[in-house]
Design an enzyme around this catalytic site. Structure first.
Site, mmCIF file in Angstrom:
data_model
loop_
_atom_site.group_PDB
_atom_site.id
_atom_site.type_symbol
_atom_site.label_atom_id
_atom_site.label_comp_id
_atom_site.label_asym_id
_atom_site.label_seq_id
_atom_site.Cartn_x
_atom_site.Cartn_y
_atom_site.Cartn_z
ATOM 1 N N CYS A 58 0.823 -1.217 0.000
ATOM 2 C CA CYS A 58 0.000 0.000 0.000
ATOM 3 C C CYS A 58 0.856 1.265 0.000
ATOM 4 O O CYS A 58 0.531 2.256 -0.658
ATOM 5 C CB CYS A 58 -0.969 0.007 1.180
ATOM 6 S SG CYS A 58 -0.204 -0.191 2.799
ATOM 7 N N HIS A 164 -2.247 1.137 7.224
ATOM 8 C CA HIS A 164 -2.498 1.305 5.791
ATOM 9 C C HIS A 164 -2.025 2.681 5.335
ATOM 10 O O HIS A 164 -1.985 3.632 6.117
ATOM 11 C CB HIS A 164 -4.002 1.161 5.504
ATOM 12 C CG HIS A 164 -4.340 1.051 4.046
ATOM 13 N ND1 HIS A 164 -3.813 0.090 3.227
ATOM 14 C CD2 HIS A 164 -5.163 1.796 3.262
ATOM 15 C CE1 HIS A 164 -4.295 0.233 2.003
ATOM 16 N NE2 HIS A 164 -5.116 1.279 2.002
ATOM 17 N N ASP A 182 -8.338 4.782 -1.795
ATOM 18 C CA ASP A 182 -7.758 3.563 -1.220
ATOM 19 C C ASP A 182 -7.090 2.719 -2.305
ATOM 20 O O ASP A 182 -7.751 2.268 -3.251
ATOM 21 C CB ASP A 182 -8.852 2.755 -0.521
ATOM 22 C CG ASP A 182 -8.304 1.751 0.475
ATOM 23 O OD1 ASP A 182 -7.241 1.170 0.194
ATOM 24 O OD2 ASP A 182 -8.934 1.558 1.529
#
Length: 502
Positions: A58, A164, A182
């Site tokens: 991520c 994240h 995201d």
């Protein structure tokens, strides 16, 4: 027969607190934010929106997305002839295998952004405030010249998972909500979240570092640094070389009774690790022969012109003159110009093989490339000679023609030392590289010199304030790289997010 695993298909977005971007309410928030002028950064970001290619990528996906949105040139090929940021290229501060296994820390992602040539401001949530965070989100939402990456814990948003990273795509002033783009698109869609909850998620402590999470502002410098030189952590000894330069050199200078510049250079150069030139590299312009037409493109000419100007500015410094004089009278086994791999044929073969490897998209693979032949040539562009190394690289039964454009210098060094004279035909040469490396050392390196007059002379030679703008940017970029790589090696990059500028 073994049963097939069903796996997971997405997750249900918890709403509230989040609002799906594609829902009717999400669309309304989007329209209102557009009217309020706080979605300006969205358009470039969404143009380069990507899904992380590994469950733990991520951070890498968020950074490559933002770097591409800012149109920062990576200066090296991704695949084929294309220069483009991809997760696989972001391995400067942490090996990809480690990132794949356990992700990347906030500090090391900051390190990667610096090494990629971006301008970065980073803040742990514990050292900032929600008001500052809101201010920076507004700033980057009303402009496309900077973007915010947030590091947060999903639990604060009632989402599954732990830590994240994702970019913030916009802001709604009236609702005080941020749009999260995201990068785990296989899991959650883009969604609006209350800024207060996102801030709460950034205050979670990362158990691997003991530090809170945070946010970083990434923007484009007015010119990409690292146009001619860069530091490399690919060689296995890079960490010991970084330690030598930052920790050992100041101690050596403090322990010696130095009388002149020659003494100073002797202490540093005689103690340099034999493979230090694996640590600082010059950036070559490589292309497939079939990709290059009979003439250079305007882009190629511009980059080569900047490289040559940086090289010229290096050779016009007072420090360069001292380094050139020292090396011409010091042809010893310790001299960095005495390596067997620094001759023109060796460098040309290495450049062409690396170029073929990069162009094939098989960097660091097990594929073996052999340079069958190289030649040094020149071509005239707008009545200006261009130096070019041409090579034929063989991989099995396949041959690849590769051209490397070399920044050249009108300066001809005169060395009495026979082993140095054969090495100066390729630029940037050892004298240039050593000069830049010395300029890039922290300004406090020289403070231990006892002779005040000599210390004043050294300070004048290495001061970045006295350098022309292009060279100053190049040196400060290398200094940031050196600082951050050393902090990474020590495991302290998450404690100190800053990088020295002087």
């Amino acid at each position: 027969m073994a049963a097939a695993m069903a796996g997971l298909y997405r997750r249900l977005l918890a709403s509230p607190p989040s609002i799906d971007f594609a829902s009717s309410q999400g669309k309304q928030l989007f329209l209102e934010a557009i009217q309020n002028g706080t979605m300006e950064g969205f358009y470039r970001l969404v143009s380069y929106f990507q899904t992380q290619s590994e469950p733990a990528y991520c951070g890498l996906a968020s950074l490559s997305m933002v770097l591409n949105a800012l149109a920062i040139d990576p200066g090296r090929k991704w695949k084929g002839p294309w220069r483009w940021f991809d997760e696989s290229m972001l391995d400067c501060c942490e090996p990809l295998e480690k990132v794949k296994a356990r992700g990347i820390s906030f500090g090391k992602l900051v390190c990667l952004a610096h090494c990629a040539g971006a301008q970065v401001e980073a803040f742990h949530a514990s050292h900032s405030s929600i008001d500052d965070f809101r201010k920076y989100v507004k700033k980057c939402s009303t402009s496309d010249e900077c973007h915010v990456i947030s590091s947060y814990h999903r639990a604060a948003l009632k989402q599954t998972g732990t830590g994240h990273f994702s970019p913030i795509g916009g802001y709604h002033v009236g609702k005080d909500m941020a749009l999260i783009l995201d990068v785990a698109r296989f899991k959650y869609p883009p969604h609006w979240v209350p800024l207060t909850l996102l801030w709460e998620g950034m205050n979670y402590v990362d158990e691997t570092t003991g530090q809170s999470r945070g946010f970083m502002l990434i923007s484009r410098p007015h010119r990409e640094p690292g146009m001619l030189y860069t530091l490399s952590c690919k060689h296995e000894s890079w960490n010991s070389i970084a330690k030598f330069l930052i920790d050992d050199v100041p101690l050596l200078l403090k322990s010696e009774d130095l009388k002149d510049i020659h003494n100073v250079l002797s202490v540093v150069v005689s103690s340099l690790p034999s493979n230090f030139e694996e640590f600082i590299k010059w950036v070559a312009e490589v292309r497939r022969r079939e990709d290059g037409g009979p003439s250079l493109s305007a882009e190629e000419k511009a980059r080569l012109s900047i490289k040559e100007e940086v090289l010229k500015q290096v050779q016009e410094t007072g420090l360069f003159k001292h380094v050139a004089s020292f090396l011409s009278h010091s042809c010893s086994v310790h001299s960095p110009t005495s390596g067997n791999g620094n001759t023109l044929p060796d460098i040309a073969a290495s450049v062409c093989c690396q170029g073929a490897e990069i162009l094939s998209g098989k960097l660091s693979s097990s594929t073996v490339y052999c340079c069958q032949e190289t030649c040094l040539g020149s071509k005239s562009e707008d009545e200006k000679p261009i130096t070019m190394v041409c090579g034929t690289v063989v991989n099995g039964n396949t041959e690849q023609g590769v051209d490397a454009l070399i920044p050249s210098s009108p300066r001809k060094l005169c060395c009495n030392c026979t082993c140095a004279s054969k090495n100066i035909s390729m630029h940037p040469a050892s004298t240039d590289v050593l000069t830049v490396l010395l300029l890039s050392l922290p300004s406090t390196t020289w403070d231990g010199i006892k002779d005040e007059q000599l210390l004043g002379e050294i300070d004048g030679l290495v001061s970045t304030e006295n350098l022309p703008a292009l060279l100053q940017e190049e040196v400060l970029h290398l200094r940031r790289q050196l600082h951050l790589l050393k902090r990474c090696q020590e495991g302290k990059v998450d404690e100190d997010l800053g990088a020295p500028l002087s």
